[in-house]
Design an enzyme around this catalytic site. Structure first.
Site, PDB file in Angstrom:
ATOM      1  N   LYS A 191      48.262  83.889   5.379  1.00 11.26           N
ATOM      2  CA  LYS A 191      48.224  82.430   5.260  1.00 11.26           C
ATOM      3  C   LYS A 191      48.811  81.945   3.925  1.00 11.26           C
ATOM      4  CE  LYS A 191      44.227  81.903   8.344  1.00 11.26           C
ATOM      5  NZ  LYS A 191      42.875  81.301   8.510  1.00 11.26           N
ATOM      6  N   TYR A 212      46.372  76.007  16.495  1.00 15.40           N
ATOM      7  CA  TYR A 212      44.919  75.874  16.319  1.00 15.40           C
ATOM      8  C   TYR A 212      44.314  74.837  17.266  1.00 15.40           C
ATOM      9  CZ  TYR A 212      44.773  78.951  12.232  1.00 15.40           C
ATOM     10  OH  TYR A 212      44.823  80.036  11.395  1.00 15.40           O
ATOM     11  N   PHE A 243      37.103  69.911  10.563  1.00 12.65           N
ATOM     12  CA  PHE A 243      38.039  70.430   9.559  1.00 12.65           C
ATOM     13  C   PHE A 243      39.463  70.576  10.080  1.00 12.65           C
ATOM     14  CE2 PHE A 243      35.875  74.118  11.488  1.00 12.65           C
ATOM     15  CZ  PHE A 243      36.964  74.844  11.966  1.00 12.65           C
ATOM     16  N   HIS A 272      44.937  85.556   9.189  1.00  8.61           N
ATOM     17  CA  HIS A 272      44.478  85.281  10.556  1.00  8.61           C
ATOM     18  C   HIS A 272      44.638  86.540  11.393  1.00  8.61           C
ATOM     19  CE1 HIS A 272      44.120  83.388  14.512  1.00  8.61           C
ATOM     20  NE2 HIS A 272      45.155  84.138  14.865  1.00  8.61           N
ATOM     21  N   GLU A 290      49.604  84.381  20.985  1.00  6.15           N
ATOM     22  CA  GLU A 290      49.994  84.127  19.594  1.00  6.15           C
ATOM     23  C   GLU A 290      51.272  84.887  19.227  1.00  6.15           C
ATOM     24  OE1 GLU A 290      46.372  84.839  17.351  1.00  6.15           O
ATOM     25  OE2 GLU A 290      45.405  83.099  18.276  1.00  6.15           O
TER      26      GLU A 290
HETATM   27  P1  GDP Z   1      38.692  83.126  12.257  1.00  7.00           P
HETATM   28  O1  GDP Z   1      38.896  83.546  13.694  1.00  7.00           O
HETATM   29  O2  GDP Z   1      37.869  84.111  11.465  1.00  7.00           O
HETATM   30  O3  GDP Z   1      39.984  82.770  11.560  1.00  7.00           O
HETATM   31  O4  GDP Z   1      37.781  81.796  12.274  1.00  7.00           O
HETATM   32  P2  GDP Z   1      37.771  80.494  13.209  1.00  7.00           P
HETATM   33  O5  GDP Z   1      38.566  80.712  14.463  1.00  7.00           O
HETATM   34  O6  GDP Z   1      36.352  80.085  13.337  1.00  7.00           O
HETATM   35  O7  GDP Z   1      38.480  79.387  12.312  1.00  7.00           O
HETATM   36  C1  GDP Z   1      39.889  79.322  12.217  1.00  7.00           C
HETATM   37  C2  GDP Z   1      40.267  78.985  10.808  1.00  7.00           C
HETATM   38  O8  GDP Z   1      39.834  77.654  10.505  1.00  7.00           O
HETATM   39  C3  GDP Z   1      39.599  79.839   9.725  1.00  7.00           C
HETATM   40  O9  GDP Z   1      40.213  81.090   9.546  1.00  7.00           O
HETATM   41  C4  GDP Z   1      39.729  78.941   8.503  1.00  7.00           C
HETATM   42  O10 GDP Z   1      41.033  78.990   7.941  1.00  7.00           O
HETATM   43  C5  GDP Z   1      39.510  77.563   9.124  1.00  7.00           C
HETATM   44  N1  GDP Z   1      38.108  77.138   8.998  1.00  7.00           N
HETATM   45  C6  GDP Z   1      37.009  77.665   9.593  1.00  7.00           C
HETATM   46  N2  GDP Z   1      35.879  77.018   9.231  1.00  7.00           N
HETATM   47  C7  GDP Z   1      36.283  76.040   8.363  1.00  7.00           C
HETATM   48  C8  GDP Z   1      35.596  75.019   7.634  1.00  7.00           C
HETATM   49  O11 GDP Z   1      34.373  74.880   7.693  1.00  7.00           O
HETATM   50  N3  GDP Z   1      36.375  74.191   6.847  1.00  7.00           N
HETATM   51  C9  GDP Z   1      37.731  74.319   6.778  1.00  7.00           C
HETATM   52  N4  GDP Z   1      38.425  73.473   5.992  1.00  7.00           N
HETATM   53  N5  GDP Z   1      38.419  75.273   7.443  1.00  7.00           N
HETATM   54  C10 GDP Z   1      37.703  76.123   8.223  1.00  7.00           C
END
Ligand code: GDP
Length: 131
Positions: free
Chosen positions: A3, A43, A51, A109, A120
């Site tokens: 990232k 996303y 967020f 990611h 993806e």
């Molecule tokens: P991952 O699969 O571990 O990447 O997690 P998720 O699919 O839950 O979230 C996707 C991405 O969104 C994360 O890797 C973070 O970059 C972002 N993200 C997740 N939770 C938060 C949050 O609470 N605040 C913000 N700003 N970004 C978040």
């Protein structure tokens, strides 16, 4: 994807070294920058989350490295290698523990299923860019 935060902080080489050292084969790779539209598409599952705007802003603010990786049990092993979403919760030695800043700017990611890995991979690469 590596990232924008990890690219800005100069961690591309160290992260690729960890990935190769864990036995992943790189079958596609590119250095690129996502447009707003592309980040929103990538996303889309998070579009209702509070967020989402912040996530899209972060993911488009600078270049990323995208790659397709191959290994037995790749999804599970890669999720273990990168660690928990929030680096504060990530295990010692994981990529996010070593290189992430916080839950938003978390360095890397990884796909969460074989099905999403296919989707993806096709998002970032055409068939002739995967070897
Ligand atoms: P991952 O699969 O571990 O990447 O997690 P998720 O699919 O839950 O979230 C996707 C991405 O969104 C994360 O890797 C973070 O970059 C972002 N993200 C997740 N939770 C938060 C949050 O609470 N605040 C913000 N700003 N970004 C978040």
């Amino acid at each position: 994807m590596i990232k924008p935060d990890a690219v800005e902080n100069g961690h591309i080489g160290a992260i690729l070294d960890k990935i190769a050292g864990a036995g992943f084969k790189i079958v596609a790779m590119k250095y690129t920058q996502l447009s707003k539209r592309e980040a929103q598409e990538f996303y889309v599952v998070h579009k209702e989350r509070p967020f989402f705007g912040e996530l899209v802003g972060f993911m488009t603010r600078g270049p990323i490295v995208s790659a397709v990786l191959e290994k037995e049990n790749a999804v599970e092993d890669f999720r273990a290698l990168i660690g928990a979403t929030n680096p504060a919760d990530a295990a010692e030695g994981t990529i996010r523990k070593l290189f992430a800043t916080d839950i938003a700017e978390n360095a890397i990611h990884g796909s969460d299923s074989d099905e999403n890995a296919k989707i993806e991979g096709a998002f970032h690469f055409s068939g002739r860019e995967i070897y």
